[in-house]
Design a protein around this motif. Structure first.
Motif, PDB file in Angstrom:
ATOM      1  N   UNK A 368       0.819  -1.248   0.042  1.00 35.99           N
ATOM      2  CA  UNK A 368       0.081   0.059  -0.062  1.00 35.99           C
ATOM      3  C   UNK A 368       0.965   1.303  -0.099  1.00 35.99           C
ATOM      4  N   UNK A 369       1.908   1.298   0.446  1.00 31.57           N
ATOM      5  CA  UNK A 369       2.824   2.376   0.510  1.00 31.57           C
ATOM      6  C   UNK A 369       4.564   1.902   0.049  1.00 31.57           C
ATOM      7  N   UNK A 370       4.617   1.775  -0.904  1.00 34.89           N
ATOM      8  CA  UNK A 370       5.932   1.035  -1.513  1.00 34.89           C
ATOM      9  C   UNK A 370       6.790   2.323  -1.140  1.00 34.89           C
ATOM     10  N   UNK A 371       8.052   1.657  -0.922  1.00 36.12           N
ATOM     11  CA  UNK A 371       9.241   2.187  -0.746  1.00 36.12           C
ATOM     12  C   UNK A 371       9.641   2.864  -2.266  1.00 36.12           C
ATOM     13  N   UNK A 372      10.327   3.919  -2.032  1.00 32.96           N
ATOM     14  CA  UNK A 372      10.899   4.831  -3.289  1.00 32.96           C
ATOM     15  C   UNK A 372      11.859   3.846  -3.705  1.00 32.96           C
ATOM     16  N   UNK A 373      12.235   3.757  -5.044  1.00 30.89           N
ATOM     17  CA  UNK A 373      13.187   3.044  -5.629  1.00 30.89           C
ATOM     18  C   UNK A 373      14.749   3.408  -5.108  1.00 30.89           C
ATOM     19  N   UNK A 374      15.276   2.293  -4.686  1.00 26.21           N
ATOM     20  CA  UNK A 374      16.709   2.515  -3.746  1.00 26.21           C
ATOM     21  C   UNK A 374      17.671   3.311  -4.657  1.00 26.21           C
ATOM     22  N   UNK A 375      18.258   4.149  -4.004  1.00 22.52           N
ATOM     23  CA  UNK A 375      19.432   5.077  -4.622  1.00 22.52           C
ATOM     24  C   UNK A 375      20.876   4.720  -4.225  1.00 22.52           C
ATOM     25  N   UNK A 376      20.999   3.359  -4.368  1.00 25.60           N
ATOM     26  CA  UNK A 376      22.206   2.871  -3.713  1.00 25.60           C
ATOM     27  C   UNK A 376      23.486   3.027  -4.244  1.00 25.60           C
ATOM     28  N   UNK A 377      23.689   3.395  -5.672  1.00 25.23           N
ATOM     29  CA  UNK A 377      24.789   3.642  -6.314  1.00 25.23           C
ATOM     30  C   UNK A 377      25.973   2.444  -6.174  1.00 25.23           C
ATOM     31  N   UNK A 378      25.496   1.225  -6.114  1.00 20.83           N
ATOM     32  CA  UNK A 378      26.468   0.172  -5.421  1.00 20.83           C
ATOM     33  C   UNK A 378      26.885  -0.280  -7.109  1.00 20.83           C
ATOM     34  N   UNK A 379      28.289  -0.401  -7.131  1.00 19.09           N
ATOM     35  CA  UNK A 379      28.988  -1.271  -8.375  1.00 19.09           C
ATOM     36  C   UNK A 379      28.475  -2.563  -8.574  1.00 19.09           C
ATOM     37  N   UNK A 380      27.934  -2.762  -9.689  1.00 18.19           N
ATOM     38  CA  UNK A 380      27.389  -3.990 -10.183  1.00 18.19           C
ATOM     39  C   UNK A 380      28.076  -4.643 -11.406  1.00 18.19           C
ATOM     40  N   UNK A 381      29.288  -3.894 -11.727  1.00 16.35           N
ATOM     41  CA  UNK A 381      30.062  -4.392 -12.864  1.00 16.35           C
ATOM     42  C   UNK A 381      31.020  -5.359 -12.491  1.00 16.35           C
ATOM     43  N   UNK A 382      30.782  -6.056 -11.896  1.00 13.09           N
ATOM     44  CA  UNK A 382      31.931  -7.115 -11.204  1.00 13.09           C
ATOM     45  C   UNK A 382      32.403  -8.045 -12.120  1.00 13.09           C
ATOM     46  N   UNK A 383      31.225  -8.619 -13.006  1.00 14.68           N
ATOM     47  CA  UNK A 383      31.653  -9.785 -13.876  1.00 14.68           C
ATOM     48  C   UNK A 383      32.573  -8.985 -15.158  1.00 14.68           C
ATOM     49  N   UNK A 384      31.942  -7.853 -15.912  1.00 13.67           N
ATOM     50  CA  UNK A 384      32.872  -7.345 -16.727  1.00 13.67           C
ATOM     51  C   UNK A 384      34.242  -6.924 -16.196  1.00 13.67           C
ATOM     52  N   UNK A 385      34.220  -6.239 -14.826  1.00 12.89           N
ATOM     53  CA  UNK A 385      35.413  -5.830 -14.576  1.00 12.89           C
ATOM     54  C   UNK A 385      36.462  -6.970 -14.299  1.00 12.89           C
TER      55      UNK A 385
END
Length: 400
Positions: A368-385
Motif C-alpha cells: 500500500x505504501x511502496x518504498x521509493x526505488x533504492x538509490x544505492x549507487x552500488x557498483x554491479x559491474x563485477x563480471x565485466x571488471x
C-alpha cells in the motif's frame, strides 16, 4: 585467453551462479568450468565447456562430506566411498589442467574457504609451482565477506601461506562502499600479491520486460505481485511456508499474486508441504526453479527471500524492494544486508517478523505504501571488471 575456472558449491548454489556470471562475461575467450557440487540442469553459453567432477557436497553444519541428488536426497558417504571419489576427482582435475594448459586458472574461494577440497587443489598448485603449466597464472576469486572461523589466527596463516606461494592475484567481488575484505580478513596487508576490488557480480537487466513476465503469469497490470525465493532451498524451507500463510491471509483484504520458488535442492517433504498448503489458493504459484529469475524479479512489486549474495545483488540490479531474512549460522548474510539496509536497498526481517500475522502486516504496508526505488549507487559491474583484470594480467605478462 584459455581459462580453467574451478568452482565447488557445497550447500547452496550462489557460488556456482556467481562464477557462471563471470564465465558468461568471458565470451570471446576459451573457458572450461570445472565444477563438483550437486549437478544442476542448466544451459551453458556456447563458449563454456563443462567438466563435472564426481559430485560432493557438505552437510548443513559444513562438517562432513555427503552426496546429494537433484531432488534433495542426501547420502552420507563411507570412508571407502569418499576416498575413491577424492582420488577420481584429483585425477580428473590434474589431467584436465595438463591437457588444457590454460593461461588462467581461476579458483573460486580457495584458500579463503573450501579447505576440505585441499586434497585436489594443492596437488595442482604444487605442479604449477614446478612449472608443469608454464604459461598459467593462478587467480583467486572471492566474494566480499568470509564466514567466521573458530581458529582465526591459524586460518589467516594458512591463507597467507597458500596465497603468497601459489597465487598471482586476488579478485574480490565487492564494492568498497558496502564492505571491504579486511572487515573479515584483518591481515589483508600481509597478502603480497595484487588484490583487485571488482564490484559486485550479478546478471544485469538487459532487454528485460516486466510486462511480458506479468502477462506470462496472468497478472493484471494493477495487481500486486510478490515473488518469494529461497536460493537453492537447502536451508530454511519454513520461510516459504510462512510467506504462503501470510499471503493466504493477505489475499482476503488485498488480492495479489504470489510466485514461490522453492529452489532445486529443497527436501522433497518440504516441497510437498508447501505445495499442499498453496494448492487450494489459485493466487499462489509454486515452482522449484526460475531460470530467468532476474526478469521475474524485475516484474515483482516486492520480493521476500533469504539474504544471499546473489539474490541481494539481483534486487539491486532491478531496483525491486526486498524483504530479506539472513541465514544466521554465520555472519556473512547479515553483515552484507545490514550495510545494504543502511543504503535503503532492502529491509532485514527478524525471526519475530516471520509470524504470519506480522508478515501479513508488513506485506500490506509495503504494497500500500511502496518504498521509493533504492538509490544505492552500488557498483554491479563485477563480471565485466573481472574479465578486464584477467585480460590485463595476461597483457602485462606478455609485455614482460
Amino acid at each position: 585467453m584459455r581459462i580453467v575456472h574451478y568452482c565447488q558449491h557445497v550447500l547452496g548454489m550462489g557460488h556456482f551462479f556467481r562464477s557462471l556470471e563471470i564465465d558468461k562475461a568471458l565470451e570471446g575467450h576459451d573457458v572450461t568450468l570445472i565444477t563438483g557440487g550437486t549437478p544442476l540442469s542448466i544451459t551453458y553459453p556456447p563458449h563454456v565447456q563443462v567438466i563435472e567432477l564426481p559430485s560432493l557436497s557438505m552437510d548443513e553444519e559444513f562438517g562432513a562430506f555427503i552426496r546429494a541428488d537433484k531432488d534433495g536426497t542426501k547420502y552420507v558417504l563411507t570412508e571407502h566411498e569418499l576416498d575413491a571419489i577424492k582420488a577420481q576427482r584429483t585425477t580428473i582435475l590434474t589431467e584436465s589442467l595438463k591437457t588444457l594448459q590454460p593461461d588462467i586458472f581461476l579458483v573460486e574461494l580457495f584458500p579463503f574457504g573450501r579447505k576440505q577440497f585441499s586434497f585436489e587443489l594443492m596437488p595442482v598448485l604444487e605442479l604449477s609451482k614446478q612449472n608443469a603449466f608454464p604459461n598459467m597464472k593462478t587467480v583467486c576469486s572471492v566474494r566480499d565477506i568470509l564466514v567466521e572461523k573458530t581458529k582465526q589466527q591459524e586460518f589467516e596463516e594458512r591463507v597467507l601461506s597458500i596465497l603468497n606461494t601459489y597465487f598471482d592475484a586476488v579478485l574480490v567481488h565487492t564494492d568498497p562502499k558496502v564492505i571491504t575484505l579486511d572487515a573479515t580478513f584483518p591481515r589483508i596487508n600481509d597478502i603480497t600479491i595484487p588484490i583487485y576490488n571488482t564490484g559486485y557480480i550479478t546478471p544485469l537487466p538487459h532487454d528485460i520486460s516486466p510486462e511480458a513476465v506479468r502477462e506470462s503469469l496472468s497478472i493484471a497490470p494493477d495487481t500486486p505481485f510478490i515473488l518469494g525465493s529461497i536460493g537453492s532451498g537447502s536451508v530454511h524451507p519454513e520461510i516459504m511456508e510462512q510467506l504462503a500463510a501470510a499471503s493466504i491471509q493477505l489475499n482476503n483484504s488485498t488480492p495479489h499474486k504470489l510466485l514461490i520458488s522453492t529452489g532445486p535442492f529443497m527436501r522433497q517433504n518440504s516441497q510437498v508441504r508447501i505445495q499442499q498448503l498453496c494448492e487450494p489458493h489459485p493466487h499462489i504459484t509454486v515452482t522449484d526453479f526460475i531460470p530467468d529469475f532476474i526478469n521475474h524479479l524485475s516484474a515483482a512489486d516486492i520480493s521476500l527471500s533469504m539474504a544471499g549474495y546473489n539474490t541481494t545483488m539481483n534486487l539491486l540490479a532491478v531496483n525491486t524492494y526486498g524483504l530479506v531474512y539472513p541465514f544466521d549460522q554465520n555472519r556473512e548474510q547479515r553483515m552484507r544486508s545490514t550495510s545494504l539496509e543502511q543504503l535503503g536497498a532492502l529491509k532485514i526481517l527478524e525471526q519475530e517478523d516471520m509470524q504470519s500475522d506480522h508478515l501479513c502486516n508488513l506485506l500490506t504496508q509495503h504494497i500500500n505504501t511502496p518504498a521509493p526505488p533504492p538509490n544505492h549507487q552500488v557498483d554491479l559491474q563485477g563480471a565485466a571488471e573481472s574479465v578486464r583484470i584477467l585480460e590485463q594480467l595476461l597483457s602485462h605478462k606478455a609485455a614482460g
